[in-house]
Design a protein around this motif. Structure first.
Motif, PDB file in Angstrom:
ATOM      1  N   ASN A 282       5.756   6.339   9.510  1.00  0.00           N
ATOM      2  CA  ASN A 282       5.994   6.285   8.067  1.00  0.00           C
ATOM      3  C   ASN A 282       5.430   7.504   7.359  1.00  0.00           C
ATOM      4  N   THR A 283       6.093   7.887   6.288  1.00  0.00           N
ATOM      5  CA  THR A 283       5.518   8.762   5.266  1.00  0.00           C
ATOM      6  C   THR A 283       5.376   7.927   4.004  1.00  0.00           C
ATOM      7  N   ILE A 284       4.163   7.821   3.505  1.00  0.00           N
ATOM      8  CA  ILE A 284       3.902   7.039   2.292  1.00  0.00           C
ATOM      9  C   ILE A 284       3.011   7.872   1.378  1.00  0.00           C
ATOM     10  N   ILE A 285       3.421   8.048   0.153  1.00  0.00           N
ATOM     11  CA  ILE A 285       2.580   8.750  -0.814  1.00  0.00           C
ATOM     12  C   ILE A 285       1.563   7.746  -1.357  1.00  0.00           C
ATOM     13  N   ASP A 286       0.306   7.988  -1.039  1.00  0.00           N
ATOM     14  CA  ASP A 286      -0.769   7.059  -1.404  1.00  0.00           C
ATOM     15  C   ASP A 286      -1.396   7.435  -2.746  1.00  0.00           C
ATOM     16  N   MET A 287      -1.448   6.484  -3.646  1.00  0.00           N
ATOM     17  CA  MET A 287      -2.260   6.594  -4.852  1.00  0.00           C
ATOM     18  C   MET A 287      -3.542   5.820  -4.557  1.00  0.00           C
ATOM     19  N   ILE A 288      -4.646   6.553  -4.382  1.00  0.00           N
ATOM     20  CA  ILE A 288      -5.901   5.907  -3.996  1.00  0.00           C
ATOM     21  C   ILE A 288      -6.788   5.748  -5.225  1.00  0.00           C
ATOM     22  N   LEU A 289      -7.138   4.520  -5.494  1.00  0.00           N
ATOM     23  CA  LEU A 289      -7.988   4.176  -6.631  1.00  0.00           C
ATOM     24  C   LEU A 289      -9.315   3.656  -6.091  1.00  0.00           C
ATOM     25  N   THR A 290     -10.413   4.252  -6.518  1.00  0.00           N
ATOM     26  CA  THR A 290     -11.723   3.749  -6.099  1.00  0.00           C
ATOM     27  C   THR A 290     -12.311   2.897  -7.219  1.00  0.00           C
ATOM     28  N   VAL A 291     -12.858   1.745  -6.830  1.00  0.00           N
ATOM     29  CA  VAL A 291     -13.423   0.777  -7.770  1.00  0.00           C
ATOM     30  C   VAL A 291     -14.720   0.239  -7.171  1.00  0.00           C
ATOM     31  N   PRO A 292     -15.595  -0.315  -7.989  1.00  0.00           N
ATOM     32  CA  PRO A 292     -16.838  -0.884  -7.436  1.00  0.00           C
ATOM     33  C   PRO A 292     -16.575  -2.050  -6.488  1.00  0.00           C
TER      34      PRO A 292
ATOM     35  N   VAL B 195      15.884  13.329   5.652  1.00  0.00           N
ATOM     36  CA  VAL B 195      15.832  13.313   4.191  1.00  0.00           C
ATOM     37  C   VAL B 195      17.022  12.494   3.687  1.00  0.00           C
ATOM     38  N   VAL B 196      16.732  11.406   2.955  1.00  0.00           N
ATOM     39  CA  VAL B 196      17.772  10.479   2.510  1.00  0.00           C
ATOM     40  C   VAL B 196      18.108  10.761   1.039  1.00  0.00           C
ATOM     41  N   PRO B 197      19.318  11.220   0.750  1.00  0.00           N
ATOM     42  CA  PRO B 197      19.688  11.510  -0.646  1.00  0.00           C
ATOM     43  C   PRO B 197      19.650  10.245  -1.505  1.00  0.00           C
ATOM     44  N   GLY B 198      19.121  10.381  -2.713  1.00  0.00           N
ATOM     45  CA  GLY B 198      19.097   9.282  -3.663  1.00  0.00           C
ATOM     46  C   GLY B 198      18.068   8.216  -3.387  1.00  0.00           C
ATOM     47  N   ALA B 199      17.228   8.396  -2.382  1.00  0.00           N
ATOM     48  CA  ALA B 199      16.210   7.399  -2.042  1.00  0.00           C
ATOM     49  C   ALA B 199      14.843   7.845  -2.544  1.00  0.00           C
ATOM     50  N   ALA B 200      14.003   6.856  -2.843  1.00  0.00           N
ATOM     51  CA  ALA B 200      12.616   7.134  -3.221  1.00  0.00           C
ATOM     52  C   ALA B 200      11.753   7.115  -1.966  1.00  0.00           C
ATOM     53  N   THR B 201      10.922   8.122  -1.824  1.00  0.00           N
ATOM     54  CA  THR B 201       9.971   8.137  -0.715  1.00  0.00           C
ATOM     55  C   THR B 201       9.020   6.946  -0.855  1.00  0.00           C
ATOM     56  N   SER B 202       8.664   6.338   0.259  1.00  0.00           N
ATOM     57  CA  SER B 202       7.761   5.182   0.224  1.00  0.00           C
ATOM     58  C   SER B 202       6.449   5.548  -0.445  1.00  0.00           C
TER      59      SER B 202
ATOM     60  N   LEU C 238      -1.043  -1.896  -1.443  1.00  0.00           N
ATOM     61  CA  LEU C 238       0.224  -2.408  -1.966  1.00  0.00           C
ATOM     62  C   LEU C 238       1.292  -1.348  -1.692  1.00  0.00           C
ATOM     63  N   ILE C 239       2.348  -1.703  -0.940  1.00  0.00           N
ATOM     64  CA  ILE C 239       3.336  -0.728  -0.478  1.00  0.00           C
ATOM     65  C   ILE C 239       4.701  -1.009  -1.104  1.00  0.00           C
ATOM     66  N   TYR C 240       5.363   0.067  -1.551  1.00  0.00           N
ATOM     67  CA  TYR C 240       6.741  -0.040  -2.033  1.00  0.00           C
ATOM     68  C   TYR C 240       7.656   0.730  -1.086  1.00  0.00           C
ATOM     69  N   ASP C 241       8.688   0.054  -0.569  1.00  0.00           N
ATOM     70  CA  ASP C 241       9.699   0.666   0.293  1.00  0.00           C
ATOM     71  C   ASP C 241      11.063   0.527  -0.366  1.00  0.00           C
ATOM     72  N   ASP C 242      11.727   1.646  -0.592  1.00  0.00           N
ATOM     73  CA  ASP C 242      13.074   1.630  -1.158  1.00  0.00           C
ATOM     74  C   ASP C 242      14.069   1.229  -0.060  1.00  0.00           C
ATOM     75  N   PRO C 243      14.842   0.147  -0.243  1.00  0.00           N
ATOM     76  CA  PRO C 243      15.811  -0.262   0.788  1.00  0.00           C
ATOM     77  C   PRO C 243      16.805   0.841   1.142  1.00  0.00           C
ATOM     78  N   VAL C 244      17.119   1.704   0.176  1.00  0.00           N
ATOM     79  CA  VAL C 244      18.069   2.784   0.430  1.00  0.00           C
ATOM     80  C   VAL C 244      17.543   3.723   1.518  1.00  0.00           C
ATOM     81  N   LEU C 245      16.220   3.853   1.579  1.00  0.00           N
ATOM     82  CA  LEU C 245      15.602   4.783   2.530  1.00  0.00           C
ATOM     83  C   LEU C 245      15.910   4.390   3.974  1.00  0.00           C
TER      84      LEU C 245
END
Length: 754
Positions: A393-403, A469-476, A493-500
């Protein structure tokens, strides 16, 4: 001692007729409250015989017979939060370090180079060739050089004409002397000059290191100090510190920013416009008592600057001090004996992915550690990079640190960062950082996130031919919530575009090309993260058919992942997955589960990771279950630690290491990741653990430390003494790692080699 300061300066500059480095320039040494003057001319002075001591061609004259003299010693109690002499003057007596820094740096004036813009005085492109003279005699990798013709004569004249005489940023020499005791100037001005910084960067970027201490070149800092010296002006022996003192996060740079190089720019010429005023790199002369004090300095390198010259040199780490003294880039500006000297100073900033690496990185220390690791691993035979195939997988991670991980509550996020992640991507990037040639099979969209991923992979030199590279798809993408409190938990929490993941002709074409390359023997190993089974299963079956080792990770049990696990040459998964595959979840015996799975097929290896408990591994045909303990580390972010373990194991596999050696090496790579924010391990963290190719990890001998014993025999607060026993021929990696991690000097012996 009865002569005035001016008279002694006159004797120094005119009476001897000598130029540096043939005489020791006048400098102030603190001895109680007295000034001790070091000068070749002092030999002619009538002084008390008990106070005279010859040092090379110079003599130290003093009215006291005290032998111990510390160069520019910092007075007791002065700036307790600084471990080095910082040259603070009398006005700083009641200030702490922060207040002193604010007093000397807070008033900043406008750009001086605006004169050049207004008058069209900037030298036009293309720029002429620059002459570069490296400074000799420094340790491996310590950068220092003199670059000629960086600024034109007209540019220098306009900058001198623009020197402020009053107003914002201007400080008269009297105030400078109150704040600093180690320099004498006519005036100093602080200015923020973006245009000058950009001009210097564009002209010098090819003459400075692109990477230092694990950071990448960012900019020439736009904050300049313009300095005007007249006769008698000087800057005594000192070491330049890094700024800011604590690395600062820069959103635009995308990392932690701190300086690594000093850039000293000269605006007029020695010999023509002024005499004296040389720039010199010096080293202290230890006194006979061996107590760490110095009786003078030796001049190692001298620059007689010309207009347009720039001296660039490394800023050694001062706090905490270097592990390998003495400092190599102590320097000084000698007395101007005639005329006026004009110069300006700034720094070269680097951006680091890790705050701790920015704070702790030091070229000399790292080089010495590498040398130690290589020496301990004598016989290490480095091998060229091997090509491996990674699928995942390639997944763009938004990492949030919390207490802590919130449950039905609202809390504030401490930090927010974006990284290129995903199980397969994390492992593939780690393999590339470890030195492997990586071809990566993955799906990405044609969106901005996909572009971000491609840029990251290309920066690591990865082969992206198999990328789909899938045209019109959002990267995971994923939101990773990391708790930094006691529990060190995380939620993803992961989002996968079905088009991908929809079937398409380009996927079949990519698979055909990968299978062709497998059949041609291009890959030494194949790794899959256990996802995107429509890609993984066909490739793994082809790899098995062509007898290419396959490393498989499984994160969930399905019919497809069971089939994938059955095909694996090396199956690496967490304990519960291994127990589920072995149908031994009830008894909780991880050793038995590992052994039973390994016994199912000839040539199979099974490894179960178990967090703080370490890892268990077994090979078909062996009764031994290998247990490797987890490495103690400063856990900052566990995201991607398992992926880094897989990467370390693949690296060890293609180098032919044993099961124990491979597991141990992989454990260290995972520990390095745990000290790295974000999902992928960095070069800097791997270097701290001795895991990067070219360090002690480049051969079987260098990492065979499973049987190493380190016996601590004494620790008295100043050093560590111990013994190393190794029944095998290798006593390298763990020992080198301990040397990296031990804060005190270590002395040890080994029965085989030192």
């Amino acid at each position: 001692s009865t002569f005035s300061l001016a008279e002694k300066m006159s004797m120094t500059s005119r009476g001897t007729g000598l130029e540096a480095p043939c005489f020791a320039r006048l400098r102030s040494l603190r001895l109680g409250s007295r000034l001790v003057l070091a000068t070749a001319a002092a030999a002619a002075l009538v002084v008390e015989a008990a106070a005279a001591a010859a040092v090379s061609a110079a003599a130290v004259a003093s009215s006291t017979s005290t032998a111990a003299v510390r160069l520019a010693a910092q007075e007791a109690g002065e700036h307790a939060d600084s471990v080095h002499n910082i040259g603070a003057g009398s006005a700083a007596k009641d200030m702490d370090l922060e207040a002193w820094c604010a007093a000397k740096n807070s008033d900043v004036g406008p750009a001086i180079s605006s004169r050049l813009t207004d008058r069209g005085a900037w030298r036009a492109d293309p720029q002429p060739p620059l002459g570069v003279e490296p400074v000799p005699g420094l340790s491996e990798g310590v950068p220092a050089s003199v670059v000629h013709n960086v600024l034109s004569a007209e540019e220098c004249r306009e900058l001198i004409a623009g020197f402020p005489q009053q107003g914002a940023g201007f400080m008269p020499g009297e105030r400078v002397s109150e704040l600093y005791r180690d320099r004498k100037v006519k005036s100093r001005a602080l200015a923020r000059d973006e245009a000058l910084a950009q001009a210097l960067y564009s002209r010098l970027k090819d003459h400075v290191p692109q990477e230092l201490d694990g950071g990448r070149l960012y900019r020439v800092n736009p904050n300049f100090r313009f300095i005007h010296y007249e006769t008698g002006g000087h800057h005594s022996t000192h070491i330049d510190g890094r700024e800011p003192g604590v690395p600062a996060w820069d959103e635009e740079a995308g990392g932690w920013v701190q300086s690594r190089l000093t850039m000293q720019v000269y605006l007029n010429s020695h010999g023509r416009d002024f005499k004296g005023g040389e720039f010199a790199i010096v080293s202290p002369i230890p006194n006979a008592s061996g107590d760490g004090n110095a009786s003078g300095t030796n001049v190692r390198y001298v620059v007689k600057p010309r207009e347009g010259d720039v001296v660039i040199f490394y800023q050694e780490r001062l706090n905490p001090p270097s592990d390998y003294p003495p400092y190599e880039l102590q320097h000084e500006g000698s007395d101007v004996t005639e005329g006026e000297k004009f110069a300006c100073r700034t720094m070269v900033d680097y951006v680091f992915p890790d705050k701790e690496r920015a704070r702790m990185g030091n070229v000399k220390d790292d080089a010495q550690r590498r040398a130690t690791a290589v020496a301990l691993g004598a016989g290490c035979s480095a091998r060229g990079p091997q090509r491996v195939l990674a699928i995942g997988n390639t997944i763009i991670d938004m990492i949030l640190t919390v207490p802590h991980i919130p449950v039905d509550e609202k809390i504030r996020v401490d930090t927010k960062r974006r990284y290129v992640g995903g199980q397969g991507a994390n492992a593939a990037q780690a393999m590339a950082v470890l030195g492997l040639n990586v071809s990566f099979v993955s799906r990405i969209g044609d969106d901005a996130d996909g572009g971000m991923a491609r840029s990251a992979y290309q920066a690591l030199g990865m082969d992206l031919t198999p990328i789909i590279v899938v045209p019109g798809a959002a990267t995971s993408s994923a939101a990773v919530i990391v708790a930094t409190g006691e529990d060190k938990q995380r939620s993803i929490l992961i989002y996968d575009d079905p088009v991908l993941h929809a079937p398409r002709p380009s996927t079949a074409a990519a698979l055909d090309d990968v299978v062709r390359r497998l059949a041609a023997g291009e890959f030494r190993a194949v790794y899959t993260d256990g996802w995107q089974m429509d890609l993984a299963l066909p490739i793994v079956r082809a790899a098995v058919a062509h007898k290419v080792p396959v490393v498989v990770d499984v994160e969930e049990i399905t019919n497809e992942t069971r089939a994938l696990a059955d095909l694996a040459t090396i199956l690496i998964a967490n304990g519960p997955i291994i127990q589920a595959l072995a149908s031994s979840a009830d008894d909780g015996d991880l050793r038995s589960a590992v052994a039973s799975l390994a016994a199912l097929r000839v040539g199979r290896t099974v490894v179960a990771t178990s967090g703080p408990a370490g890892a268990y591994g077994a090979e078909h045909g062996s009764r031994e279950v290998v247990h490797v303990l987890a490495v103690k580390c400063d856990v900052r972010d566990t995201t991607g630690a398992g992926d880094s373990f897989h990467a370390g194991y693949v690296d060890a596999l293609v180098r032919g290491l044993s099961l124990r050696e491979a597991m141990t090496f992989a454990t260290h790579v995972a520990a390095a990741k745990c000290e790295t924010p974000g999902p992928a391990v960095t070069r800097a963290s791997l270097e701290l653990y001795g895991c990067r190719r070219g360090l002690a990890s480049c051969s079987k001998k260098a990492v065979g430390f499973g049987a190493l014993q380190f016996k601590l025999s004494a620790r008295d607060g100043h050093s560590v003494r111990g013994e190393v026993e190794s029944p095998q021929s290798s006593c390298t990696g763990e020992l080198a790692w301990r040397l990296y991690r031990t804060p005190l000097p270590v002395s040890l012996t080994t029965s085989r080699r030192a």
